[in-house]
Design a protein around this motif. Structure first.
Motif, short mmCIF file in Angstrom:
data_model
loop_
_atom_site.label_atom_id
_atom_site.label_comp_id
_atom_site.label_asym_id
_atom_site.label_seq_id
_atom_site.Cartn_x
_atom_site.Cartn_y
_atom_site.Cartn_z
N LEU A 150 39.14 37.84 56.91
CA LEU A 150 38.34 39.03 57.24
C LEU A 150 39.19 40.18 57.77
CD1 LEU A 150 35.27 37.30 58.93
CD2 LEU A 150 35.68 37.78 56.51
N ASN A 151 40.39 39.89 58.22
CA ASN A 151 41.28 40.94 58.71
C ASN A 151 42.04 41.61 57.57
OD1 ASN A 151 40.60 40.53 61.43
ND2 ASN A 151 42.08 38.88 61.64
N SER A 152 42.65 40.81 56.72
CA SER A 152 43.41 41.37 55.59
C SER A 152 42.53 41.65 54.38
CB SER A 152 44.52 40.39 55.17
OG SER A 152 43.95 39.20 54.65
N ARG A 153 41.29 41.07 54.40
CA ARG A 153 40.32 41.19 53.29
C ARG A 153 40.88 40.62 52.00
NH1 ARG A 153 35.94 44.19 54.74
NH2 ARG A 153 35.31 44.61 52.60
N LEU A 154 41.69 39.56 52.15
CA LEU A 154 42.21 38.84 50.99
C LEU A 154 41.34 37.61 50.74
CD1 LEU A 154 46.05 39.00 51.70
CD2 LEU A 154 44.74 40.37 50.07
N VAL A 155 41.18 37.28 49.46
CA VAL A 155 40.36 36.14 49.05
C VAL A 155 41.19 35.26 48.14
CG1 VAL A 155 38.26 35.39 47.88
CG2 VAL A 155 38.25 37.51 49.21
N TYR A 156 41.09 33.94 48.35
CA TYR A 156 41.87 32.99 47.56
C TYR A 156 40.98 31.87 47.04
CZ TYR A 156 45.87 35.22 49.85
OH TYR A 156 46.79 36.12 50.32
N VAL A 157 41.22 31.46 45.81
CA VAL A 157 40.64 30.24 45.24
C VAL A 157 41.80 29.37 44.81
CG1 VAL A 157 39.27 29.24 43.38
CG2 VAL A 157 38.51 31.36 44.48
N ASN A 158 41.94 28.19 45.45
CA ASN A 158 43.09 27.32 45.17
C ASN A 158 44.41 28.07 45.35
OD1 ASN A 158 41.62 24.98 44.56
ND2 ASN A 158 41.34 25.61 42.43
N GLU A 159 44.50 28.86 46.42
CA GLU A 159 45.68 29.64 46.76
C GLU A 159 45.97 30.77 45.77
OE1 GLU A 159 46.75 29.00 49.68
OE2 GLU A 159 45.50 27.22 49.79
N ARG A 160 45.06 30.97 44.80
CA ARG A 160 45.20 32.08 43.84
C ARG A 160 44.46 33.29 44.41
NH1 ARG A 160 41.69 33.68 39.61
NH2 ARG A 160 40.50 31.76 39.97
N GLU A 161 45.18 34.40 44.56
CA GLU A 161 44.56 35.58 45.16
C GLU A 161 43.55 36.22 44.19
OE1 GLU A 161 45.78 39.99 46.92
OE2 GLU A 161 47.28 38.39 46.87
N ILE A 162 42.38 36.54 44.71
CA ILE A 162 41.31 37.15 43.92
C ILE A 162 41.13 38.59 44.38
CG2 ILE A 162 38.89 36.99 43.24
CD1 ILE A 162 40.55 34.55 42.46
N THR A 163 41.07 39.52 43.43
CA THR A 163 40.87 40.93 43.77
C THR A 163 39.39 41.27 43.67
OG1 THR A 163 43.06 41.53 42.93
CG2 THR A 163 41.46 43.32 43.21
N LEU A 164 38.79 41.63 44.81
CA LEU A 164 37.38 41.99 44.85
C LEU A 164 37.23 43.45 45.28
CD1 LEU A 164 35.82 38.90 46.69
CD2 LEU A 164 36.10 39.25 44.23
N THR A 165 36.17 44.08 44.81
CA THR A 165 35.84 45.41 45.31
C THR A 165 35.27 45.24 46.72
OG1 THR A 165 33.55 45.39 44.54
CG2 THR A 165 35.24 46.13 42.96
N PRO A 166 35.22 46.32 47.51
CA PRO A 166 34.64 46.19 48.86
C PRO A 166 33.24 45.62 48.86
CG PRO A 166 35.82 48.27 48.67
CD PRO A 166 35.82 47.66 47.30
N LYS A 167 32.41 45.99 47.92
CA LYS A 167 31.04 45.47 47.88
C LYS A 167 31.01 43.99 47.52
CE LYS A 167 28.37 49.65 47.23
NZ LYS A 167 29.44 50.56 47.66
N LYS A 211 30.93 36.18 40.35
CA LYS A 211 30.99 34.81 39.85
C LYS A 211 32.12 34.62 38.85
CE LYS A 211 26.89 32.96 38.89
NZ LYS A 211 25.49 32.89 38.41
N LYS A 212 32.36 35.65 38.02
CA LYS A 212 33.45 35.57 37.05
C LYS A 212 34.81 35.59 37.74
CE LYS A 212 30.80 37.82 33.36
NZ LYS A 212 30.67 39.06 32.53
N LYS A 213 34.91 36.40 38.79
CA LYS A 213 36.20 36.55 39.47
C LYS A 213 36.60 35.30 40.25
CE LYS A 213 36.37 41.59 39.95
NZ LYS A 213 36.53 42.73 40.89
N ILE A 214 35.62 34.56 40.79
CA ILE A 214 35.95 33.38 41.59
C ILE A 214 35.84 32.10 40.76
CG2 ILE A 214 35.31 34.48 43.77
CD1 ILE A 214 32.70 32.90 43.70
N GLU A 215 36.09 32.24 39.47
CA GLU A 215 36.08 31.06 38.58
C GLU A 215 37.04 30.00 39.12
OE1 GLU A 215 36.80 29.97 33.85
OE2 GLU A 215 37.16 31.99 34.60
N GLY A 216 36.58 28.76 39.17
CA GLY A 216 37.37 27.67 39.73
C GLY A 216 36.92 27.28 41.12
N PHE A 217 36.05 28.11 41.73
CA PHE A 217 35.49 27.79 43.04
C PHE A 217 34.62 26.55 42.93
CE2 PHE A 217 31.79 28.94 45.97
CZ PHE A 217 32.34 28.26 47.05
N GLN A 218 34.76 25.66 43.90
CA GLN A 218 34.05 24.37 43.85
C GLN A 218 32.56 24.50 44.17
OE1 GLN A 218 36.44 22.30 46.72
NE2 GLN A 218 37.97 21.66 45.21
#
Length: 235
Positions: A150-167, A211-218
């Motif tokens: 929440l501080n860096s606003r970075l998102v990871y799935v299986n340590e793979r960084e996901i780029t999301l828009t602010p919304k 949903k497309k961007k976080i493909e691989g999420f369990q």
């Protein structure tokens, strides 16, 4: 004083809008959309106000470039236009735009919208590293193989960084915070978009992109017809 970049292919429009906003904001403007990115990188505004329909590089293309650039991706963007269709307005939201105001607009409405969007994206003061380490659970959300900082606003799935828009980031945050519980469309509309005239269609569109961007999420983002969405995750 907060800073605003105004982008409009009509020089007169830039001058009029700058005159309206200058008592409240530090303004810089350009009628050359193809060079606007350089101005934004140099001026580092708190918000960008841009026309939708412009020659050479239109508003949608410029918005996409801003959201793909790490240095500008979190700057709020308000579009303005007098002729945009409903589909074009939806497109600006899908690309990461934060608001849309129709021309001609009332000066006070424009000022209030800018202030509200800037307030929602105020940069927080630097956080002491020791405090972050001591409070790591408060700054990180995790579900299965997905983690949100929440501080860096970075998102990871299986340590793979996901780029999301602010919304998309705020939508995912709401879903994780309410894991296994329904989040209504009206909640998304209020919490993520605020007062903007958004529709359930905008919510559905952004969640489909998410949903497309976080493909691989369990886990699974499940649609609840006529109500909203639920993030389902079972150990």
């Amino acid at each position: 004083m907060n800073k605003v970049v105004i982008i409009d292919d009509l020089v007169d429009s830039c001058s009029v809008i700058s005159e309206i906003l200058s008592p409240y904001f530090e303004c810089k403007s350009t009628s050359e959309s193809h060079s606007a990115l350089d101005l934004i990188l140099e001026f580092k505004p708190n918000i960008v106000l841009m026309d939708y329909q412009m020659p050479r590089v239109n508003g949608a293309e410029l918005c996409k470039s801003l959201k793909e650039n790490p240095a500008t991706k979190d700057i709020p963007i308000i579009f303005m236009s007098g002729v945009a269709t409903e589909d074009e307005r939806v497109e600006t939201l899908e690309l990461g735009g934060d608001d849309f105001i129709a021309k001609p607009f009332h000066p006070k409405e424009l000022i209030l919208r800018l202030k509200k969007r800037i307030q929602g994206y105020t940069v927080k003061p630097p956080i002491d590293n020791h405090a972050v380490i001591a409070n790591v659970n408060a700054s990180t959300l995790a579900v299965g193989n997905l983690k949100m900082n929440l501080n860096s606003r970075l998102v990871y799935v299986n340590e793979r960084e996901i780029t999301l828009t602010p919304k998309q980031f705020e939508i995912l945050k709401l879903l994780i915070e309410n894991q296994n519980h329904l989040v209504s469309r009206s909640t998304f509309m209020e919490e993520v978009w605020g007062h903007f005239e958004v529709t359930p269609r905008n919510v559905d569109s952004q969640i489909n992109y998410l949903k497309k961007k976080i493909e691989g999420f369990q886990g699974i983002i499940t649609a609840v017809p006529s109500f909203g969405y639920r993030l389902d995750y079972k150990m």
